[in-house]
Scaffold this motif. Structure first.
Motif, short mmCIF file in Angstrom:
data_model
loop_
_atom_site.label_atom_id
_atom_site.label_comp_id
_atom_site.label_asym_id
_atom_site.label_seq_id
_atom_site.Cartn_x
_atom_site.Cartn_y
_atom_site.Cartn_z
N GLN A 1 0.84 -1.20 -0.07
CA GLN A 1 0.15 0.02 0.02
C GLN A 1 0.85 1.22 0.08
O GLN A 1 0.61 2.21 -0.86
CB GLN A 1 -1.03 -0.09 1.14
CG GLN A 1 -1.79 1.17 1.32
CD GLN A 1 -2.74 0.94 0.15
OE1 GLN A 1 -3.52 0.26 -0.18
NE2 GLN A 1 -2.84 2.26 -0.45
N VAL A 2 1.91 1.10 0.98
CA VAL A 2 2.80 2.38 0.95
C VAL A 2 3.46 2.80 -0.54
O VAL A 2 3.43 3.80 -1.00
CB VAL A 2 4.08 2.13 1.89
CG1 VAL A 2 5.17 3.14 1.78
CG2 VAL A 2 3.39 2.17 3.13
N ASP B 1 2.18 1.64 -3.50
CA ASP B 1 1.20 2.18 -4.37
C ASP B 1 0.83 3.62 -4.25
O ASP B 1 0.63 4.30 -5.05
CB ASP B 1 -0.02 1.45 -4.26
CG ASP B 1 0.15 -0.17 -4.75
OD1 ASP B 1 -0.80 -0.90 -4.34
OD2 ASP B 1 0.84 -0.27 -5.46
N ASP B 2 0.87 4.11 -2.85
CA ASP B 2 0.72 5.43 -2.36
C ASP B 2 2.02 6.28 -3.11
O ASP B 2 1.61 7.44 -3.76
CB ASP B 2 0.72 5.70 -1.26
CG ASP B 2 -0.73 5.18 -0.52
OD1 ASP B 2 -0.84 4.90 0.50
OD2 ASP B 2 -1.80 4.91 -1.59
N ASP C 1 1.50 6.33 -6.71
CA ASP C 1 0.29 7.25 -7.15
C ASP C 1 0.63 8.63 -6.95
O ASP C 1 0.18 9.50 -7.94
CB ASP C 1 -1.16 6.82 -6.38
CG ASP C 1 -2.23 7.34 -6.66
OD1 ASP C 1 -3.03 7.93 -5.89
OD2 ASP C 1 -2.63 7.42 -7.94
N MET C 2 1.34 9.18 -6.01
CA MET C 2 1.65 10.68 -5.69
C MET C 2 2.58 10.95 -6.82
O MET C 2 2.33 12.20 -7.46
CB MET C 2 2.39 10.64 -4.40
CG MET C 2 3.25 11.97 -4.07
SD MET C 2 3.95 12.30 -2.85
CE MET C 2 5.18 11.02 -3.06
N GLN D 1 0.70 11.54 -10.23
CA GLN D 1 -0.36 12.81 -9.95
C GLN D 1 0.69 14.10 -10.39
O GLN D 1 0.06 14.96 -11.10
CB GLN D 1 -0.94 12.84 -8.51
CG GLN D 1 -2.02 11.87 -8.40
CD GLN D 1 -2.64 12.22 -7.29
OE1 GLN D 1 -2.98 13.49 -6.81
NE2 GLN D 1 -2.87 11.24 -6.39
N ARG E 1 -4.35 2.14 -9.90
CA ARG E 1 -4.26 3.35 -9.46
C ARG E 1 -2.70 3.74 -9.80
O ARG E 1 -2.31 4.91 -9.69
CB ARG E 1 -4.49 3.10 -7.90
CG ARG E 1 -3.49 2.23 -7.27
CD ARG E 1 -3.68 2.01 -5.73
NE ARG E 1 -3.45 3.50 -5.12
CZ ARG E 1 -3.98 4.09 -3.93
NH1 ARG E 1 -4.91 3.09 -3.41
NH2 ARG E 1 -3.77 4.81 -3.30
N GLN E 2 -1.77 2.46 -10.27
CA GLN E 2 -0.63 3.13 -10.56
C GLN E 2 -0.40 3.66 -12.02
O GLN E 2 -1.19 3.19 -12.83
CB GLN E 2 0.39 1.73 -10.47
CG GLN E 2 0.52 1.36 -9.08
CD GLN E 2 1.26 0.11 -8.91
OE1 GLN E 2 1.09 -0.80 -9.32
NE2 GLN E 2 2.52 0.17 -8.63
#
Length: 298
Positions: free
Chosen positions: A71-72, A74-75, A78-79, A82, A270-271
């Motif tokens: 999850q970390v 992926d986040d 994702d950041m 963006q 999400r990636q």
């Protein structure tokens, strides 16, 4: 030790099953991948993997750490995606799947406004009330209504979806207005065939089914039939609110109204999310209002 690189090495080793495959994916040597995992274990003070000559086995601590580490990472991805999107204009063909009645009533203005804001994005909108496989069928986004079950897909809640039991005043004058769910057994039910029977609202247990019911896979048809006095329908207010506001339909059993469902935008990853997809998700978020404009009739 670079904790992020060590975390990434560990997650890839688990996902790939071997240090060699993980190293190939990360463009590093198997020895370095193994070193990263060992350093991570020393830093955490726990064993994450039990190693044999044939296979790797996650320990209990390793299984828990893998879930959170994934999850970390992926986040982080994702950041960074963006931030990259800020430099990339949304463009290309956006393929969307959406429910028939919702799309015909509420998506034309949305898509027109979206393309005005993002003129380099084309739209291919396909209407279907069945649950499409967005990966297999090549959709970027699917709009879905309901109580979503756990899956590998990413879901963004867009708006609440209120369900009401309703019938025409003429029908109720002729057959009586139900005062409790038990009274529904004497009435004709206009049933939506795609309603999830496992998640069927409790109030519908008052309908015991008969040959007099009407069944359809389209909510607009059922609302139109209810307006004509054919029976009682349980339908979302994004279809029925106009008729309710005009007095052509009347809400019954309001004290037994089911819990609202939700409208979701569902997508596969999400990636490295494409700019056209992220732009649409950001645009539709909050577009319909809270509560949505179709619920502003009471």
């Amino acid at each position: 030790m670079d904790r992020i690189e060590a975390m990434r090495a560990f997650v890839n080793v688990v996902n790939e099953g071997t240090f060699t495959s993980a190293a190939d994916r990360l463009a590093m040597s198997p020895q370095l991948a193994s070193k990263y995992v060992s350093q991570l274990e020393q830093h955490l003070g726990v064993r994450l993997l039990n190693r044999t000559t044939r296979k790797l086995h996650l320990t209990e601590a390793g299984a828990r750490y893998h879930q959170h580490a994934q999850q970390v990472l992926d986040d982080i991805d994702d950041m960074e995606s963006q931030l990259g999107d800020l430099q990339a204009q949304a463009r290309g063909l956006l393929r969307i799947s959406a429910p028939v009645s919702f799309a015909t009533r509420h998506m034309a203005q949305l898509l027109s406004d979206f393309q005005s804001a993002h003129p380099d994005v084309g739209i291919d909108l396909q209407l279907n009330d069945r649950k499409v496989d967005i990966v297999e069928e090549g959709f970027d986004i699917a709009l879905r209504i309901g109580h979503l079950k756990s899956s590998s897909l990413i879901a963004k809640r867009i708006a609440p979806v209120r369900l009401v039991l309703c019938a025409s005043p003429d029908y109720l004058a002729k057959y009586g207005t139900p005062e409790s769910p038990g009274d529904l057994d004497n009435h004709r039910y206009l049933r939506y065939s795609y309603l999830d029977t496992e998640a069927s609202p409790a109030v519908l247990k008052g309908f015991h089914g008969s040959g007099r019911d009407m069944i359809s896979n389209n909510g607009d048809v059922l609302v139109a039939a209810a307006i004509e006095g054919a029976g009682i329908a349980l339908q979302p207010t994004f279809i029925s609110s106009a008729a309710i506001k005009e007095g052509a339909l009347q809400i019954i059993l309001p004290d037994y109204e089911p819990e609202p469902m939700s409208l979701y935008a569902v997508y596969a990853h999400r990636q490295l999310l494409a700019s056209k997809v992220r732009s649409f998700i950001d645009f539709i978020d909050g577009y319909f209002g809270e509560p949505p404009y179709w619920d502003q009739f009471e």
